[in-house]
Design an enzyme around this catalytic site. Structure first.
Site: not given
Lengths: 322, 467
Positions: B160, B186-187
């Site tokens: 993604k 997210e990261r």
């Protein structure tokens, strides 16, 4: 993730296929035994007949005894008799023989007329717009010479009329239950072929080794009469033998293919069943979580309300005391 | 600000109760400031009213060190973030404070509250215009709309983020409009990578970034999308065309579930918050093009356990104009981008919009692939030899199409060792048309793997033939 019902439907359809393949496997297993017996029964005779023909031809090198034994100098057009099955579900059996026949024809580089035996070969070649001069289907399970006579007639007539200068049989050679080899056999004229002469030697069946027996025969009443009598018969016999080999190969190939198919389907059923069980368990777990979560939340709400009421009561008591 | 003073009465992880004088409660979604020594103020957002004099709030930062009895001040307005020119080229947190070590945003810069109403019916403008992405599979089966919303769905590790970064790379760098990137749960590393990539591509001054990543409390992850969106809305209202990238919208739902549990709401299906649909709608309805300007959005959506029937991705589905579904089984075969051409759709894949040629090619490709899928059980059981001659040809073409749908990506260059390819829609359609028409039946399927336009395939084949 596929839904439970989808997986269930797939399992059912795979199971149905398994039933068919298993039944076909059993049928082929019984047929192949009988077909194999027939092949072996007539193989010795066919080989001996071949030997005689070769010997006769060798003995009469210079004088043409019979037109079917005479090789032509120029080959302009070739006929190939392709023996396939009427029905599918035999693995690569039909595909192999058709591929070999076609590759052979391509390498030959001459115009080719096809005579097809079996529906699969007819359909496939018709799709490719190959020239099919005749097609035969529904060969009986126990073929008689009479069944192949019309096929042989067409080939012999075409050869004798000079429409074609060579006739070959493309069929599947039965080696044993596990191995069948697609082969192209030089048929008319009835001559020995040295491997080097062949265009696609790898596919050409090795002619049974001719024993170095007596090559000079005594003919009774005379050579011509005998040769006229046996050559057409032995010619038919070669085709007959090829048909028997092809039929035995077909059943053996079908048996192996169906066994593989049954195994694959069983494996697939197992995989799908695992997937189904996982999905079912996941759904159950999710529902339990929902119920437990809901019940806990409800309990908490009840507890806090109860606390409120108790607090209010003790507070009221406090006021009453005062 | 005429701040009303209150007192912290309970700290329960990220949920903080504050008591105010009776009758002077701050409104729901208003910000409450708690001054801290040596640090910026802690911001709390009001979520619930508890009786007449107390509110329950969610913290927008760690509540470590917070004690009962500490004074808190109601600001009388929701969290507001800077908007407009000062945001470009900068990185912010959920509160609109820069986190890129740069200068603070000027005090007189315009700010907007992150809670706002969605544009009304008459303000919305449906534009129908194809947005070329240069990725074959997306352009073919799920073309994006200018001013529309695209969701990229996928389980863990199917690509993604790489796909959305490729889209940023091909669109944001080529697109002359402005972009906003919202990193939701997210990261952090990916945010850093993006920053440096944009800097290298010299498009940083056209991009505003807002991050509330995995390490942040749920309140932050629940609101950071709104912060980014608020910046995008401002540009739209100025009449600009804006792109907004949200990675990952699922974390927004997840943060909502966390907050919901902390607030003591009863969980609904699969443990999600009972107001999952409403919460998603509040965010999604604001991502809309109006008559003044357009917002084109691309959202990555994590699909838990590859289960597309999970309530969170389902809540997103309905809001989108086009859906790009990433499939693990495709990724497992090394075909990237791992887009499932049968599950991906777009509202604008209609002959009136994309043209007859594109439409019929896309549908025929899907038909062939669907037929191949249907045949797969038969192939698995009986073998490919049992297929009819027509089906054999179809299977061969379907396999070529599957390979041809893969494409080397610019952002994945260090993994594949292949330079990315940008394929115009025209070339994409032409390539698939050639496969469908059997013009490339003679080329083996591996030549279709990881290439750009069909000319690459022909070239590869020709060079191998001549070798």
């Amino acid at each position: 993730m596929p839904t439970l019902r989808e997986v269930k439907n797939r399992i059912r359809s795979v199971r149905n296929i398994t039933q068919i393949t298993r039944a076909l496997e059993a049928v082929s297993a019984s047929r192949v035994r009988r077909a194999q017996a027939r092949v072996f029964a007539s193989r010795a005779f066919a080989e001996k007949a071949w030997e005689i023909l070769v010997n006769i031809q060798a003995a009469s090198k210079n004088l043409p005894l019979h037109p079917l034994l005479t090789e032509r100098d120029a080959i302009n057009r070739v006929m190939v008799v392709v023996i396939t099955s009427d029905r599918g579900l035999a693995g690569a059996y039909n595909a192999n023989i058709l591929r070999v026949a076609q590759r052979f024809a391509t390498r030959l580089g001459k115009p080719v007329d096809y005579v097809t035996v079996g529906r699969k070969g007819r359909d496939s070649l018709a799709r490719l717009n190959a020239s099919i001069v005749a097609s035969f289907t529904d060969m009986p399970a126990e073929p008689k010479i009479a069944d192949i006579s019309p096929i042989a007639r067409i080939a012999i007539d075409a050869y004798l009329n000079g429409e074609v200068d060579e006739v070959l049989i493309a069929y599947t050679d039965f080696i044993n239950m596990l191995a069948q080899r697609p082969a192209v056999l030089g048929w008319l004229p009835l001559t020995t072929h040295t491997v080097a002469e062949q265009v696609a030697s790898e596919y050409v069946k090795d002619v049974a080794a001719v024993s170095g027996g007596i090559q000079n025969y005594d003919y009774e009443p005379n050579a011509e009469a005998v040769v006229d009598e046996i050559v057409p018969r032995f010619t038919e016999l070669q085709l007959y033998q090829a048909l028997l080999e092809a039929q035995a190969s077909e059943h053996a190939a079908r048996m192996a293919a169906m066994k593989n198919a049954t195994d694959n389907a069983t494996q697939l059923t197992a995989d799908l069943t695992l997937q189904y069980n996982k999905a079912r368990q996941a759904a159950i777990t999710a529902e339990i979580l929902d119920i437990v979560g809901g019940a806990n939340a409800l309990q908490q709400a009840i507890d806090s309300t109860a606390d409120d009421i108790l607090n209010a009561e003790s507070l009221a008591g406090h006021f009453l005391d005062a | 600000m005429a701040d009303i003073q209150g007192t912290v009465t309970q700290v329960l992880g990220n949920v903080v109760d504050v008591e105010f004088p009776a009758g002077q409660l701050p409104d729901i979604f208003d910000a409450v400031e708690v001054p801290r020594e040596d640090e910026d103020d802690l911001i709390l957002e009001v979520e619930l009213h508890l009786g007449d004099s107390a509110v329950r709030t969610v913290a927008m930062d760690s509540t470590d060190g917070l004690a009962r009895g500490v004074p808190a001040y109601a600001t009388g307005q929701p969290i507001a973030v800077p908007v407009g020119e000062p945001t470009l080229g900068r990185i912010f947190n959920v509160l609109g404070r820069p986190i890129d070590m740069g200068d603070p945003v000027a005090d007189d810069a315009e700010r907007r509250p992150i809670h706002a109403d969605a544009p009304s019916f008459e303000d919305q403008s449906p534009t129908i215009e194809v947005f070329e992405t240069g990725m074959k599979v997306i352009d073919l089966v799920a073309p994006m709309t200018k001013g529309g919303k695209t969701g990229i769905f996928g389980g863990a590790g199917v690509g993604k983020t790489v796909t959305i970064q490729e889209l940023i790379n091909s669109i944001a760098t080529q697109h002359d409009g402005l972009s906003v990137f919202a990193g939701v749960g997210e990261r952090t590393r990916e945010g850093t990578d993006l920053y440096h990539e944009m800097k290298e591509a010299n498009v940083l001054e056209k991009l505003a970034m807002v991050f509330g990543q995995m390490n942040e409390p749920p309140g932050v992850r629940l609101r950071v999308g709104l912060s980014g969106l608020t910046m995008a809305e401002y540009f739209r209202d100025q009449g600009r065309d804006v792109l907004i990238f949200i990675d990952n919208i699922f974390r927004y739902s997840l943060a909502g579930a966390e907050v919901s549990a902390l607030l003591g709401r009863m969980p609904s299906a699969v443990g999600y918050q009972p107001n999952l649909g409403e919460e998603m709608g509040m965010l999604q309805e604001r991502i809309t093009s109006t008559r003044s300007g357009s917002i084109t959005s691309m959202q990555a959506v994590y699909v838990p356990a590859d289960d597309y029937s999970d309530p969170a991705p389902v809540a997103v589905f309905t809001h989108l104009d086009s859906t790009i579904a990433l499939e693990r089984s495709i990724a497992a075969r090394g075909l990237f981008p791992a887009v499932d051409p049968l599950a991906s759709t777009s509202n604008i894949l209609q002959p009136e919009v994309v043209g007859d040629d594109h439409y019929s090619t896309a549908r025929e490709v899907q038909q062939v692939l669907q037929r191949y899928k249907d045949l797969q059980d038969i192939i698995a059981i009986l073998g490919v030899e049992e297929l009819s001659d027509d089906d054999k040809v179809l299977v061969a073409r379907a396999r070529k199409m599957e390979n041809f749908l893969s494409q080397p990506m610019f952002v994945a260059e260090q993994f594949t060792g292949q330079a990315g390819r940008y394929v115009p829609i025209r070339d994409t359609v032409r390539g698939f048309r050639m496969i469908l028409d059997g013009e490339v039946d003679h080329i083996p399927e591996q030549d279709f793997y990881m290439c750009g336009a069909i000319d690459d395939v022909l070239e590869r084949f020709a060079s191998r033939e001549s070798a």
